[in-house]
Design an enzyme around this catalytic site. Sequence first.
Site, PDB file in Angstrom:
ATOM      1  N   CYS A   9       0.927 -23.746  57.720  1.00 37.31           N
ATOM      2  CA  CYS A   9       1.937 -24.101  58.703  1.00 37.31           C
ATOM      3  C   CYS A   9       2.671 -25.303  58.130  1.00 37.31           C
ATOM      4  CB  CYS A   9       1.316 -24.503  60.026  1.00 37.31           C
ATOM      5  SG  CYS A   9       0.364 -23.200  60.810  1.00 37.31           S
ATOM      6  N   ARG A  34       6.838 -22.088  55.019  1.00 36.37           N
ATOM      7  CA  ARG A  34       5.380 -22.125  55.156  1.00 36.37           C
ATOM      8  C   ARG A  34       4.887 -21.261  56.313  1.00 36.37           C
ATOM      9  NH1 ARG A  34       3.357 -26.952  52.527  1.00 36.37           N
ATOM     10  NH2 ARG A  34       1.519 -26.858  53.843  1.00 36.37           N
ATOM     11  N   TRP A  73       2.372 -20.294  61.082  1.00 38.56           N
ATOM     12  CA  TRP A  73       1.951 -18.981  60.596  1.00 38.56           C
ATOM     13  C   TRP A  73       0.629 -18.716  61.310  1.00 38.56           C
ATOM     14  CZ3 TRP A  73      -1.947 -16.919  57.179  1.00 38.56           C
ATOM     15  CH2 TRP A  73      -1.698 -15.589  56.802  1.00 38.56           C
ATOM     16  N   ASN A  99      -2.016 -28.435  60.629  1.00 42.33           N
ATOM     17  CA  ASN A  99      -2.028 -27.393  59.604  1.00 42.33           C
ATOM     18  C   ASN A  99      -3.444 -27.342  59.043  1.00 42.33           C
ATOM     19  OD1 ASN A  99      -1.512 -25.630  57.459  1.00 42.33           O
ATOM     20  ND2 ASN A  99      -1.000 -27.344  56.104  1.00 42.33           N
ATOM     21  N   GLY A 100      -4.067 -26.181  59.098  1.00 42.81           N
ATOM     22  CA  GLY A 100      -5.433 -26.050  58.608  1.00 42.81           C
ATOM     23  C   GLY A 100      -6.197 -25.158  59.551  1.00 42.81           C
ATOM     24  N   GLU A 456       3.743  -5.777  39.368  1.00 39.79           N
ATOM     25  CA  GLU A 456       4.567  -6.828  39.981  1.00 39.79           C
ATOM     26  C   GLU A 456       5.816  -6.217  40.636  1.00 39.79           C
ATOM     27  OE1 GLU A 456       4.184  -9.743  40.849  1.00 39.79           O
ATOM     28  OE2 GLU A 456       6.144 -10.671  40.968  1.00 39.79           O
ATOM     29  N   LYS A 460       6.806  -6.598  44.562  1.00 39.85           N
ATOM     30  CA  LYS A 460       8.092  -7.140  45.016  1.00 39.85           C
ATOM     31  C   LYS A 460       8.756  -6.168  46.002  1.00 39.85           C
ATOM     32  CE  LYS A 460       7.795 -10.411  44.142  1.00 39.85           C
ATOM     33  NZ  LYS A 460       6.880 -11.196  43.374  1.00 39.85           N
ATOM     34  N   GLU A 463       6.725  -5.897  49.445  1.00 40.46           N
ATOM     35  CA  GLU A 463       6.642  -7.043  50.354  1.00 40.46           C
ATOM     36  C   GLU A 463       7.977  -7.397  50.977  1.00 40.46           C
ATOM     37  OE1 GLU A 463       4.857 -10.484  48.469  1.00 40.46           O
ATOM     38  OE2 GLU A 463       6.059 -10.226  46.695  1.00 40.46           O
ATOM     39  N   HIS A 479      -5.044  11.323  35.574  1.00 43.12           N
ATOM     40  CA  HIS A 479      -6.418  11.322  36.090  1.00 43.12           C
ATOM     41  C   HIS A 479      -6.462  11.328  37.611  1.00 43.12           C
ATOM     42  CE1 HIS A 479      -8.084  10.908  32.092  1.00 43.12           C
ATOM     43  NE2 HIS A 479      -7.212   9.937  31.856  1.00 43.12           N
ATOM     44  N   LYS A 566       4.577 -18.537  52.415  1.00 37.87           N
ATOM     45  CA  LYS A 566       4.717 -18.867  50.996  1.00 37.87           C
ATOM     46  C   LYS A 566       3.378 -19.124  50.316  1.00 37.87           C
ATOM     47  CE  LYS A 566       6.951 -19.744  47.283  1.00 37.87           C
ATOM     48  NZ  LYS A 566       7.329 -18.509  46.575  1.00 37.87           N
TER      49      LYS A 566
END
Length: 571
Positions: A9, A34, A73, A99-100, A456, A460, A463, A479, A566
Amino acid sequence: MLQECGFMCGIFGYIGSHDAVQIIRDGLSRLEYRGYDSAGIEVAHSIRKCVGPVCNLDTTGLAGFAGVGHTRWATTGAVTVDNAHPHSDCSGEISVVHNGIIENWREVRSCLPDHNFKSDTDSEVIAHLLERCSISDIPRTLASHLVGSFAVIIHYGGVLIGIRHESPLVVGHTSHGTILSSDVYPLIGVADKVAYLENDDAVFAFEDGFKIYDSHGNPVHRPLCDLPSSQVGALNSDHYMLQEISEQGDTIQRAISQSPGTIERISDMVATAHGIMFVACGSSYHACLTGAYMFSKIAGKHVNVIVGSEFEHYRHFLEPGTLVVAVSQSGETADVLNAVRIAKSANSNVVCITNVVESSLYRASDELLIMNSGPEICVLSTKTYTSQVVLLALLAAACVGDTTSIKRDVQSLCVDVFNMTSQSMRNYVMQLAMILSDVEHLYTIGSGPLYPTAMEAALKIKEVSYIHAEAFSAGELKHGPIALIEPGTPVIAFGSVPNAVDEIKSRGGYIIGVAAKHNPAFDFWIKVPDSGYFDPIVQIIPMQLLAYDLALIRDCDPDRPRNLAKCVTVR
Ligand code: F6R
């Protein structure tokens, strides 16, 4: 001590002689990367909250010279107005942003039966715990009652109190007051200097200055440092994602400019290591996978690459001579920090590659390589990913005593990277995005160092556009995954993988080639230069653009994809 777990957060506070509402709002807007599930602000003990981003906050009529703010968040408690911070005690005199994560919040709450709790969050216990506590006793009260990680800012009786316990908190000095913030970014262009709190420090900020105390309550001096340039992080494009993709010609050059002494010390550690492990998550993990191919090819060194959350299953391989290279843009990813804690407990050496000076990873490592990418504001990693790949290539080259040629190669790579974001490339990629914008599934394939590039690219795309994208090693297709290919199924093939391309083509797949050489089986060809072992860098850039364009066409926010933040400080 490293951060055990937590969540991401943004917390912010101001006390001084200027309009606190505007300063806190601006700060929160710059902390939004954040987390952006909800936001809240308290000034002069009046609280406003909203679901969604900071721009939803109605601060009409709010005025004062001190207060706190939060951008969330969510973990404990759904995304609701009641669960948004700031939280207050029953009297309404204490406002808290956090935050935590408070691991023992249920126990603490059950010990406060007479209190009127208004939310389902862990954070609210902090405000109630402090009710009737004297201001000077606040740090000791929290330290003795709470288990977990927390950075908190408390507004109580005309004072702001900030405490850093396993979650970052910085102090900004201005001519008109003091700012407390989760990170340095909102202070750029606003504060003159910044002080980085040590773990378990408490700061008491008043209208005319601040004092810092250590975990024993003794006054301590933390140096006031310069802030990064005010140009860094300013938005000049439509979105940070596009801007950060376009910056990569510069950022890879900044990454390669490392102190020769540091590179020499780290390459000595590599040379004498009994086993090398790379540990990282997400895009940083993909950079490590690419780096492992480079270590193999350039330095003839074997590296185990382990995703952060799996690291503890490999702990029995750790010994004092093992070298762990932890790669993290933010330096705050809990899974990576946990891996480093495990490595340190086995007396292994830890080198980190991070973009954030003074981050928890930075503080925990024996040696450091700083990426120098500047703040990456878009939630998706783009420029920091390519810088990580460059730095791992530099380390591999240093192991064979040849950093000169890699530095020269990066000079010519910059031109290739710049061309990958030219207007003609952008137009061409946009055409492809139009073709792909309605698909439900797409696949990416590659071989060798381009296999992680395929991973990657898939990350991208999924998301930011929410299209299901999945990567396979080109040789593995036959396979099993080839069963997914039907007429029209889109597959993005990196480099030269002729057998796989033929296998897909003969099942009617639609092939997008990202390669220096054309293959008649390609339905769509993104022509890239042959950049040798830097192919993974050159080839990912059109994919970053593709993901961006898909997000735009599908009406998704490229800078703030749903459900993400992030930095993932939860394990
Ligand atoms: C992808 C992305 C994430 C991060 C991952 C690790 O675009 O941003 O997958 O790469 O969460 O983050 P850091 O590098 O900060 O440890």
